[in-house]
Design an enzyme around this catalytic site. Structure first.
Site, PDB file in Angstrom:
ATOM      1  N   GLY A  77     -13.123 -33.629  63.606  1.00  0.00           N
ATOM      2  CA  GLY A  77     -11.944 -34.150  64.301  1.00  0.00           C
ATOM      3  C   GLY A  77     -10.682 -34.169  63.473  1.00  0.00           C
ATOM      4  CE1 TYR A 122     -27.820 -33.394  65.371  1.00  0.00           C
ATOM      5  CE2 TYR A 122     -27.670 -31.882  67.213  1.00  0.00           C
ATOM      6  CZ  TYR A 122     -27.476 -32.164  65.883  1.00  0.00           C
ATOM      7  OH  TYR A 122     -26.927 -31.206  65.064  1.00  0.00           O
ATOM      8  CG  LEU A 140      -9.164 -28.932  60.816  1.00  0.00           C
ATOM      9  CD1 LEU A 140     -10.153 -27.780  60.770  1.00  0.00           C
ATOM     10  CD2 LEU A 140      -7.885 -28.567  60.066  1.00  0.00           C
ATOM     11  CB  THR A 141      -8.036 -32.945  66.763  1.00  0.00           C
ATOM     12  OG1 THR A 141      -8.120 -34.264  66.186  1.00  0.00           O
ATOM     13  CG2 THR A 141      -9.440 -32.379  66.950  1.00  0.00           C
ATOM     14  N   GLY A 142      -5.706 -33.355  64.459  1.00  0.00           N
ATOM     15  CA  GLY A 142      -4.490 -34.115  64.188  1.00  0.00           C
ATOM     16  C   GLY A 142      -4.550 -35.554  64.649  1.00  0.00           C
ATOM     17  CE  LYS A 143     -10.749 -37.283  66.724  1.00  0.00           C
ATOM     18  NZ  LYS A 143     -11.756 -37.270  67.828  1.00  0.00           N
ATOM     19  CB  SER A 202     -18.181 -29.898  61.211  1.00  0.00           C
ATOM     20  OG  SER A 202     -19.102 -30.925  61.449  1.00  0.00           O
TER      21      SER A 202
END
Length: 346
Positions: free
Chosen positions: A240, A53, A242-245, A235
């Protein structure tokens, strides 16, 4: 904050874990330090990192940078003893050690490097980021060919690495060990060897798990129960989705999808349809889709801790606001119905 014991170890961690893979890339050092402080204030003292990372993208020149940022926080705050830190050796990769992968020598080198960067005397949980023999994770299951593995070489490598794990534990450098992106056979074999050779157990496995990625629910779930191994889920928001963004093809500036396109193969027509169904379910019941997705993962019977990341402090605060949320029976039933209709969307 609900606490969990990992595997058979003496490690007690919260059901939530702060992932740090964006520290040093999308998330600055100052923001990363502020996130650790905010997580601690909320009772969340478990940090997950890795030598490879930051990612998005992972680059050879930035290997170790996230660990350095955490180490600088440890030195500056003097609160190293207040956190449980999990990190990982990168595994076979062009990113480090000329693709030598995981051997006794590279494991020892990687642990010493992580200790130095993290500025700690002992690593609480040290994980093998990828199996030396290869893996079906990250959408590699479509072409996974275990028949190409060299059985003798695989088992010899496991014995070599386990012997070094024992030496690292005896030296007081690592408390406990785990794996990542592993299979049911791999986990069972590791712990069979531990019993046979007196080596350290693999107490955890860190695999992808979310409403959109439920490959863990069969053989791996059985392994968790029978072998007493805890899942550390990465994950849990499907990078991301499932955030709907990303609804309607949106790609917010600075988001992962704006950087790497299809989120490593996660954005498919079927995944978008499944995501729409889960987001609609949450809204129908007046709950936040982020909180619903995370609460669902947290209550799974094999869960050790749910690892979430936040690029910004605002995202972190949003997640922390829902850590006490629990699902209703109506939500569980709705999730089960959607799962049957969308069983493997990517």
């Amino acid at each position: 904050m609900k606490m969990q014991r990992l595997g058979k170890s003496d490690l007690e961690v919260p059901i939530w874990c702060l992932g740090t893979m964006t520290f040093g890339n999308q998330t600055s050092e100052a923001e990363g330090h502020a996130q650790i402080d905010a997580a601690l204030e909320a009772g969340l003292n478990f940090l997950d990192t890795a030598e490879m990372y930051p990612v998005n993208p992972a680059k050879a020149e930035t290997v170790g940078r996230t660990e350095e940022i955490i180490g600088n926080w440890v030195a500056k705050s003097g609160r190293g003893s207040d956190v449980v830190i999990a990190t990982k050796i990168v595994g076979p990769s062009k990113l480090a050690r000329d693709e030598k992968g995981i051997t006794a020598a590279t494991l020892r080198e990687a642990v010493d490097s992580s200790l130095r960067r993290l500025q700690v005397d002992v690593i609480d949980l040290y994980q093998l980021h990828w199996p030396q023999r290869g893996s079906y994770h990250f959408r590699q299951h479509w072409s996974f060919a275990p028949e190409q593995q060299d059985r003798a070489a695989t088992r010899a490598n496991m014995e070599e690495v386990m012997a070094e794990m024992g030496r690292l534990r005896e030296a007081g450098k690592v408390r406990h060990f785990g794996t990542s992106n592993e299979s049911a056979w791999g986990m069972t074999r590791w712990n069979q060897l531990a019993a046979e050779l007196g080596g350290p157990r693999m107490e955890t496995v860190q695999n992808e798990y979310s409403l959109l990625c439920r490959m863990y629910d069969t053989d791996m779930a059985e392994m968790s129960h029978q072998e007493e191994v805890s899942l550390l889920a990465y994950s849990p928001l499907a990078a991301g989705l499932l955030t709907g963004k990303y609804e309607g093809g949106a790609r917010p500036e600075g988001s992962r999808a704006s950087i790497n396109g299809d989120l490593g193969g996660r954005i498919t027509a079927r995944a978008e349809a499944a995501t729409d169904a889960y987001v609609a379910l949450a809204r129908e019941h007046g709950v936040d889709p982020v909180h619903m997705a995370l609460a669902w993962a947290a209550e799974r019977p094999f869960m050790g801790s749910v690892i979430f990341g936040a690029t910004t402090m605002a995202q972190l605060q949003h997640i922390l606001a829902g850590t006490e949320f629990t699902l209703t029976e109506a939500l569980r039933e709705g999730i089960a119905e959607i799962y049957r209709a969308h069983p493997l969307p990517y």
